[in-house]
Structures are given as C-alpha cells and as structure tokens.
Motif scaffolding. Structure first.
Motif, PDB file in Angstrom:
ATOM      1  N   UNK A 274       0.837  -1.204   0.000  1.00  0.00           N
ATOM      2  CA  UNK A 274       0.000   0.000   0.000  1.00  0.00           C
ATOM      3  C   UNK A 274       0.869   1.250   0.000  1.00  0.00           C
ATOM      4  N   UNK A 275       1.653   1.421  -1.063  1.00  0.00           N
ATOM      5  CA  UNK A 275       2.463   2.621  -1.188  1.00  0.00           C
ATOM      6  C   UNK A 275       2.683   2.949  -2.662  1.00  0.00           C
ATOM      7  N   UNK A 276       3.117   4.157  -2.916  1.00  0.00           N
ATOM      8  CA  UNK A 276       3.362   4.636  -4.288  1.00  0.00           C
ATOM      9  C   UNK A 276       2.114   4.499  -5.167  1.00  0.00           C
ATOM     10  N   UNK A 334     -11.669   1.928  12.620  1.00  0.00           N
ATOM     11  CA  UNK A 334     -12.612   3.058  12.695  1.00  0.00           C
ATOM     12  C   UNK A 334     -12.055   4.308  12.028  1.00  0.00           C
ATOM     13  N   UNK A 335     -10.717   4.431  11.915  1.00  0.00           N
ATOM     14  CA  UNK A 335     -10.131   5.611  11.253  1.00  0.00           C
ATOM     15  C   UNK A 335     -10.007   5.425   9.743  1.00  0.00           C
ATOM     16  N   UNK A 336     -10.511   4.288   9.219  1.00  0.00           N
ATOM     17  CA  UNK A 336     -10.482   4.043   7.781  1.00  0.00           C
ATOM     18  C   UNK A 336      -9.265   3.281   7.293  1.00  0.00           C
ATOM     19  N   UNK A 337      -8.264   3.121   8.150  1.00  0.00           N
ATOM     20  CA  UNK A 337      -7.076   2.377   7.731  1.00  0.00           C
ATOM     21  C   UNK A 337      -7.376   0.872   7.738  1.00  0.00           C
ATOM     22  N   UNK A 338      -6.553   0.115   7.042  1.00  0.00           N
ATOM     23  CA  UNK A 338      -6.785  -1.317   6.929  1.00  0.00           C
ATOM     24  C   UNK A 338      -6.341  -2.048   8.198  1.00  0.00           C
ATOM     25  N   UNK A 339      -7.064  -3.110   8.530  1.00  0.00           N
ATOM     26  CA  UNK A 339      -6.633  -3.961   9.635  1.00  0.00           C
ATOM     27  C   UNK A 339      -5.430  -4.788   9.190  1.00  0.00           C
TER      28      UNK A 339
END
Length: 597
Positions: A274-276, A334-339
C-alpha cells in the motif's frame, strides 16, 4: 488403476508390487477396474514381531470391492506369497496384511545406498510442485531472540526437507514494516540519534525500545544528516528515520539468521502492499466484494468481553464464516485504515498470483487463534485452489544447568539468537530445536547441548558419523586397498560381498538404513522435519550399539583381522550408516564431522 508416482526405494518397490497385485485382481473381476489406489500404503508395522512391512490395501479397498476386508486380504495375500522377494505373508486382525521380506531384498537396499550415495533418500514425491514456505517474519524492531530461533530453524529445515523430497521451494520472509511498531522503532532510533549528537537522553522512556542495538542506527543518522533532523517536525523526520532503522534492523536480522546458515529467497515488504499509489489491499477487498465475500455490517459483541470494550458500528467485513471461520472479520479500522488481517489477505493473494497453490506459514505460539481466518481468506481469494498449512512453533525455555537464563544486556529484555549460537554453535541449536515436535514446548539447556554423551542427541548423531570414519581409518591395516578418498571408497565398497552380513543385529541395522527414504517422504508430506531428527538418533543409537557389542563379542567387530571379505562387507554397512547420517544431517542443516575432539 491409478497410483501416485513413487521414488524407487524398497518401500516404494513393495508398494508397486501391492499395486500390481491389486491390478491383477482387477483383471480377474475381484476388484473394480480403474480403482484409485492412492490410499493404499506400505509402512513398517507398529509391532516389529509382525514382520517387515504392512499394507492396508484390503482395509481401504474392501468397500469398493463390496467384500469383507478379511476375505479381500486373503486374496491379496495369496498373490503376494508368489512374489520373489517375499518370504512370508500373514493376514492379521480385520484385514491388515503383514509382509516379511527375504534377506536378499534388504541387501538390495544397502546396495542402493552404495550406488546412490548422497542422493539416497532423495525423492520425487513432490513432483516439482511449487511450495512457498514463509518463516521467521519477525518485526524488524531489533535483533532475533531465542524465541524466533525455533521458528527460523523449523522453517528452514522444512524448506530443505521439501526440496529434498522433490518440491520446488521458495523460502520467504514477510517484513512487518507497516503499522505502529515500526513508528515506535523510529522514535526509539531518533532518541539514539540525539544521543549520537551529544545530547544526554537519560533513561529510555516507557514504551520505546531500550536495547543498545539502536545506538549504531543513531550514529549512522548523525553521520548522514548531522543535526538537520532535529530541526524538523516529527511528521518530516519520522519516515526518514523509520526507513533507516528498518533497513539496518533487517541487515542485523539477516546476519543473525546467517549465523544459523539461514538465507531466504524472498523478503516481502508489508509496506509495499500500500504505497506509491499501489493499493493492493484495497484491490483485494474490492475483488472479494465483487464476489459477495465482503459486505458492510455489524458484528455481535465478542463472547465474554465487557460491553465497554466493544465497538458497535457499521464496518467493512470479510464473510469468513462462509469459509470455515467462527465469525466474520473486520477489514478496516474506525479511522479508515486497513486492519492487519486485510493486509494479510492481500499478502497471501500475492503468493497465489506468483503461482503458489501450496503455502506453508510458520507462526509463533501466540498466533494460534489467527489460523482459521487466514485459511478462510485464502479459500476466498483463490477460489479454493490454494491451501495453507500453518505450523505453530511453541515456546523455548532457555536454561543453563536447569536454571532459567537471565536476560541480555544488549537487547534490554530478551536473550538474543546470536548469543545462543555464539555459545553452543549452530549445529547444536539447529538439531536440538528440531529434536522435539514443533507444537510442544522445548526446554533448551545451554549446558546439556554441549555435553559429550548419549543424552545429547546432536553429539550422539554427529559422533556416529565420526565413528564411521574412524572405523574406515583403522580398517586400512586389514584392508590396505581401502581408498582414503570418500568417492573412491564408496566405489570400492560396492564390490563388497554383503551376503556375508548374517547376524540379526547387522540385518536390523540394514533395515534401519532402508527405511530412510520412506521417512523422508512421510516427513515431507506431513511437514514434520522433526521426524528426520528422531530417525537419525535411532539410526546412530543402533550403530553405536553394534559397535559396543563388538567389544564384548569379537565376532561382531567391524574389523576382523583374518577375514578381509567379512571386514569389507561390514565396512559397506558402515558406509551405509555414514551416508544416511550425512544425508539426514544435511537436510536439517547440521554438519556431519569426520572426526570429533
């Protein structure tokens, strides 16, 4: 009739003969034509008094034949009695068939060792199937500790075993370089950076990594950036320091693993998912959603959890229960980031995309509750085409003379892998980490693993190999033509009249040698490298016992002064032991010394 491809060794040979008998019975109408024989096995009987080998053919084929197992066993046994290598066939219990082979068959097995040398035991049972073995995968936040050590050795030995059994193996390390723990690492390294610039930092604050292994990271940052980073906000310096710290930690981890002769083929970065602008996690979730395996919903409160610890909200869920898990699993926080689980699904999807239908993960004891959900996810993302076998490695209790070992000053709160290897050597660490089943707690006593006694398994097995070479050296007085070069010696011993080996203890040792290829295949299929360690100890024990008997009973000595022919035959037996010990130790990544001091 169909049967799996088998490697050529005595057990596989007898299995092919059993298959041939079943095929003949198929031609006679006793068994249905085209019957799948993959469940038919030939293995050592549980009780050695029952014979040399046993087959379950009648038990597993009776239903298809619409016959009673015992009656079918009698028909199979009748045909097996006509086989030229079979001495006796007995039907036992509800339909087990026990075989006793002629002595000549066992001599043939010993000749196979002499012919095949280091290749003896190597199998094609894997049929070049691609297998991904992921092991260690420790957070890059410090040096390897003794707890990592067992999983590292287990995974490496399993990969070696699978390769020896004919699989196409890739050894992989998953770098957990995303998430909160590497940010803690960066803040800890930044403190050491300030220290390197001359600042007094005092006691390391609670929550940061206290070990002095981060001192070199701080110095490297100071050398590269001077005081530039101190003038930046945390948002600016954090990614810079994090990248440097992770890079240096991974180099240290690779060095620690190299001390155990462990080298991975692939290092896969979690951050790369999950980058670039390359959001593989999001793409995997979208793919699962399109198949109906991801939905928005609410989860019931966890059983037994206090209400205040439960967050009741609409969230993105993976339909894990449709694939064998107990509950559906969240994919976003809850902050939208992936588990972490969402990243794990995407990561294993990359393995499938790289062509791996057979995956093995080696995890620590605290990850047992995580198995079902990951296996469910792999079923979903691969449409049930791939399988994941998770091997849990239990805790290691590090002792010295029975007393717990104190923590390391270098790490701050644990004993490092390098400290253990430096003290007792990689051979002792590797063998003893495998001399207990992976899912059982292991007591590792630093004093006992360097003892020169039968109670120290690694010494006892290595000493068996060295003793064999000592026998070769001493035998040259009786057999002056025995070559010193190992390759030439094996070639010379192929001409031995091994029919002169007639004592029951000699034949028993030959049987132990003959079972090695089957042990390799069974251990590889079961993903259990400890079976090789157990087998090597049993083989060495039997060899040492025969040597000891020779001290009390001169006619059993390996070297008979006035009978070169018997001596050469027994040297061929010793060569069989030495070759198998060397092969098995190599599979485990342990040296086979020619002499021990």
């Amino acid at each position: 009739m169909t049967s799996p491809a088998q490697s050529q060794h005595l057990f596989a040979d007898v299995l092919s003969r059993v298959h041939a008998v079943c095929a003949a019975l198929g031609g006679e109408g006793v068994l249905p034509a085209g019957l799948d024989l993959s469940r038919v096995v030939v293995e050592p009987p549980r009780d050695a008094t029952h014979g040399d080998m046993a087959t379950n053919a009648a038990m597993v084929l009776a239903k298809d034949a619409k016959a009673k197992p015992r009656e079918l066993a009698d028909k199979i046994a009748d045909k097996l009695r006509a086989d030229p290598i079979v001495e006796r066939v007995d039907v036992a219990g509800p339909g087990f068939i026990n075989l006793t082979l002629k002595t000549s068959a066992w001599f043939g097995a010993l000749r196979s060792v002499l012919e095949q040398g280091n290749s003896y035991g190597r199998s094609s049972v894997g049929a070049a199937e691609k297998v991904n073995v992921e092991y260690v995968s420790a957070n890059p936040t410090g040096p390897m500790h003794v707890g990592h050590c067992r999983g590292a050795v287990f995974g490496d030995a399993l990969a070696s075993l699978l390769s020896f059994a004919g699989y196409d193996v890739t050894k992989e390390y998953y770098i957990n370089d995303a998430g909160a723990q590497v940010d803690v690492l960066a803040r800890s390294a930044f403190l050491r950076y300030r220290e390197a610039l001359g600042e007094t930092i005092g006691e390391i604050p609670e929550g940061l990594y206290p070990g002095d292994y981060l001192v070199p990271v701080g110095k490297a940052l100071a050398s590269e950036y001077g005081d530039k980073l101190t003038k930046q906000s945390e948002a600016e310096w954090l990614p810079v320091v994090r990248a440097k710290a992770i890079s240096m930690m991974m180099e240290m981890i690779k060095g620690d693993l190299a001390a155990l002769n462990i080298r991975h083929d692939v290092f896969f970065s979690e951050r790369s998912l999950n980058e670039n602008g390359n959001d593989r996690v999001g793409a995997t979730i979208a793919e699962l959603r399109a198949k109906g395996d991801v939905y928005e919903g609410r989860l019931p409160p966890p059983k037994g959890a206090p209400v205040e610890d439960y967050e009741d909200r609409e969230q993105t869920l993976f339909r894990a229960t449709a694939f064998g898990d107990d509950v559906d699993r969240p994919l976003k926080k809850s902050d939208g980031s992936y588990t972490y689980f969402a990243s794990d699904i995407a990561y294993h999807k990359t393995k499938f995309d790289r062509g791996f239908l057979n995956m093995v993960d080696v995890w620590g004891a605290d990850h047992g509750g995580y198995i079902k959900r990951v296996q469910a996810a792999i079923k979903a993302v691969t449409d049930d085409k791939a399988t994941l076998d998770v091997k849990i490695v239990q805790l290691v209790k590090l002792l010295r003379n029975g007393e717990p070992v104190k923590m390391s000053k270098r790490s701050g709160d644990f004993v490092t892998l390098r400290e253990v290897v430096d003290e007792v050597g990689s051979d002792a660490v590797r063998f003893m980490m495998l001399f207990r089943k992976n899912d059982a707690v292991l007591d590792f006593d630093l004093a006992k693993v360097i003892e020169q006694s039968k109670d120290n398994a690694v010494f006892y097995v290595q000493y068996g190999h060295a003793r064999g070479h000592s026998i070769f050296k001493n035998a040259r007085e009786t057999v002056p033509s025995l070559p010193e070069d190992a390759t030439e010696r094996v070639a010379f011993l192929r001409g031995a009249k091994i029919e002169r080996l007639s004592d029951p203890v000699e034949l028993s040792l030959i049987r132990q040698i003959a079972i090695y290829p089957r042990i390799v295949e069974a251990a590889a299929v079961a993903h259990e490298p400890h079976r090789i360690a157990f087998y090597l100890y049993d083989l060495a024990s039997e060899f040492h016992a025969l040597w000891t008997k020779g001290r009390d009973m001169p006619h059993l000595r390996f070297i008979i002064q006035n009978d070169a022919e018997v001596t050469i035959a027994r040297l061929a037996l010793v060569q069989g032991v030495v070759s198998v010990l060397a092969s098995g130790l190599a599979v485990l990544g342990v040296h086979a010394p020619d002499e021990m001091r």
